[in-house]
Scaffold this active site. Structure first.
Site, mmCIF file in Angstrom:
data_model
loop_
_atom_site.group_PDB
_atom_site.id
_atom_site.type_symbol
_atom_site.label_atom_id
_atom_site.label_comp_id
_atom_site.label_asym_id
_atom_site.label_seq_id
_atom_site.Cartn_x
_atom_site.Cartn_y
_atom_site.Cartn_z
ATOM 1 N N ARG A 1 0.957 -1.323 0.173
ATOM 2 C CA ARG A 1 0.048 -0.056 -0.129
ATOM 3 C C ARG A 1 0.867 1.353 -0.080
ATOM 4 O O ARG A 1 0.679 2.264 -0.594
ATOM 5 C CB ARG A 1 -0.935 -0.170 1.005
ATOM 6 C CG ARG A 1 -1.775 1.218 1.346
ATOM 7 C CD ARG A 1 -3.146 1.031 1.808
ATOM 8 N NE ARG A 1 -2.841 0.113 3.257
ATOM 9 C CZ ARG A 1 -2.617 0.782 4.342
ATOM 10 N NH1 ARG A 1 -2.067 2.025 4.374
ATOM 11 N NH2 ARG A 1 -2.406 -0.212 5.702
ATOM 12 N N TYR B 1 -10.014 21.342 -15.529
ATOM 13 C CA TYR B 1 -10.535 20.128 -15.577
ATOM 14 C C TYR B 1 -11.797 20.091 -14.670
ATOM 15 O O TYR B 1 -11.790 20.473 -13.633
ATOM 16 C CB TYR B 1 -9.633 19.039 -15.158
ATOM 17 C CG TYR B 1 -10.215 17.828 -15.018
ATOM 18 C CD1 TYR B 1 -10.684 17.337 -16.386
ATOM 19 C CD2 TYR B 1 -10.195 16.845 -14.151
ATOM 20 C CE1 TYR B 1 -11.178 16.063 -16.465
ATOM 21 C CE2 TYR B 1 -10.787 15.834 -14.033
ATOM 22 C CZ TYR B 1 -11.338 15.048 -15.156
ATOM 23 O OH TYR B 1 -11.994 14.077 -15.302
ATOM 24 N N ASP C 1 -1.185 21.931 -12.813
ATOM 25 C CA ASP C 1 -1.494 20.968 -13.649
ATOM 26 C C ASP C 1 -1.193 21.186 -15.035
ATOM 27 O O ASP C 1 -1.549 21.930 -15.759
ATOM 28 C CB ASP C 1 -3.120 20.627 -13.592
ATOM 29 C CG ASP C 1 -3.639 19.804 -14.545
ATOM 30 O OD1 ASP C 1 -3.095 19.236 -15.318
ATOM 31 O OD2 ASP C 1 -4.981 19.235 -14.323
ATOM 32 N N LYS D 1 -3.545 10.532 -19.666
ATOM 33 C CA LYS D 1 -3.546 11.222 -20.775
ATOM 34 C C LYS D 1 -2.158 11.010 -21.688
ATOM 35 O O LYS D 1 -1.864 9.952 -21.910
ATOM 36 C CB LYS D 1 -3.933 12.833 -20.742
ATOM 37 C CG LYS D 1 -5.116 12.832 -19.515
ATOM 38 C CD LYS D 1 -6.209 12.234 -20.274
ATOM 39 C CE LYS D 1 -7.597 12.863 -19.196
ATOM 40 N NZ LYS D 1 -7.453 12.527 -17.985
#
Length: 383
Positions: A50, A102, A175, A200
């Site tokens: 994890r 976004y 971003d 992307k």
């Protein structure tokens, strides 16, 4: 490989040759738990799946080098990465964010951020004066910008925003999904964190959900908090996804170079078309921030553009419905060219004009893409 270019290190996955067999493709480590030594220690550095994974770590190392950063964290999606960064801020915290960004993250900031002790001021991020005015002394902990912004492809001045953030004692996060590390280096311009929806361009094949945060400093409280949140929330990228992302990264530079050339050709072809009211692309000299794009994006202006139609929403939807080569689908940055009527997807309250189609340019022959748009425009116009 420290003396080689970013491109070479990316193609060769930062020299990740597997030591035991000499495999030039790194193995996929799927183990979730690891053996302790007799003294109860973990000298190999891995304890449980994890918080960390060796395949994920290899992928992170490549991205850290691409961004000229200090450390990268990979997440199960771009949204997981972005939200983890916001949750890593000391609360209460004020955040400055762009009006155009976004849509899913914008919606989260509008609807859920307050319940996590975050207040958000949305501004026109193309205007440094407005960003400066939005700062709340002693309260603003983060300036978040997206450049180029989705889906209008306007730019924020990264260096200018970094100066404002430093003077306010805040962090700047960028971003940079649409720009990619190939075209833009936010950390070298003063940003503290750069985020990618790696779904992307970094992956580039429409078959992986992933997100990344790369930090300018591995000693910062923000990095430590984001690392802890990724572990406790179980948001780490899976090993198989990391292997696919690493494979996609190897072709990043050649893909982005081709996509930039094609996007520019398409934008130039339709910039003066009588059925197109606006061709939105930072590489056009008519773009209001063309000079900033030339300074801030090196080697190209991206593979994304948007077209606005003189005939309004009906014309935009009619053109999209008639396209044969362009694929009508969400997302961007893949090898296939995608088209989407964003206002329909984003719904009420979107800043996206309803006459706009967003185009993600892939690797098809650019002449085929242009011809397909031309025939769709002709059909929609009744010719």
């Amino acid at each position: 490989m420290t003396n080689t270019s970013r491109e070479t290190r990316c193609v060769q996955a930062a020299g990740a040759v597997e030591s035991e067999t000499g495999a030039i493709v790194p193995p996929v480590h799927i183990a979730t738990t690891f053996e302790r030594d007799p003294d109860n220690s973990y000298p190999r550095g891995f304890t449980y799946g994890r918080p960390h994974n060796a395949t994920v770590q290899t992928c992170e190392d490549v991205i850290t080098g691409l961004e000229s950063g200090a450390a990268t964290l990979a997440f199960g999606s771009g949204m997981a990465a972005a939200i983890s960064l916001f949750l890593a801020l000391p609360r209460p915290a004020h955040v400055v964010a762009p009006n155009v960004m976004y849509w899913a993250l914008r919606n989260w900031l509008k609807t859920d951020a307050a319940s996590h002790g975050l207040s958000v001021t949305f501004v026109d991020a193309t205007d440094l004066a407005m960003i400066r005015e939005a700062i709340r002394p002693g309260q603003t902990k983060l300036i978040w910008i997206e450049t180029p912004s989705n889906p209008l492809w306007s730019l924020a001045d990264i260096a200018g925003c970094a100066t404002i953030a430093r003077s306010a004692g805040a962090n700047l996060a960028v971003d940079s999904t649409a720009a990619t590390p190939v075209l833009s280096q936010p950390l070298t311009l003063g940003a503290d964190v750069v985020m990618h929806s790696a779904t992307k361009y970094l992956n580039g094949h429409s078959d992986v959900l992933a997100g990344t945060l790369t930090f300018a400093s591995a000693d910062s409280e923000l990095y430590a908090a984001a690392t802890r949140i990724r572990s406790t929330h179980g948001a780490i990228l899976g090993p198989f996804e990391a292997a696919l992302l690493l494979r996609g990264l190897r072709t990043l530079f050649v893909r982005v170079e081709r996509q930039c050339l094609s996007a520019r050709a398409i934008a130039e072809h339709f910039a003066s078309h009588d059925q197109i009211s606006h061709a939105l692309y930072p590489g056009l000299a008519t773009h209001p921030q063309y000079e900033l794009a030339q300074r801030q994006m090196v080697g190209g202006s991206g593979g994304m553009l948007s077209l606005r139609f003189a005939g309004g929403q009906a014309a935009a939807i009619a053109v999209a419905s008639t396209l044969k080569v362009w694929v009508r689908a969400t997302s961007l940055g893949g090898v296939e060219s995608l088209v989407e009527h964003r206002a329909s997807v984003e719904g009420p309250g979107t800043p996206c004009p309803d006459d706009l189609l967003r185009l993600s340019v892939g690797l098809e022959a650019v002449d085929d893409l242009i011809k397909d748009l031309d025939q769709a425009l002709a059909v929609a116009h009744g010719n």
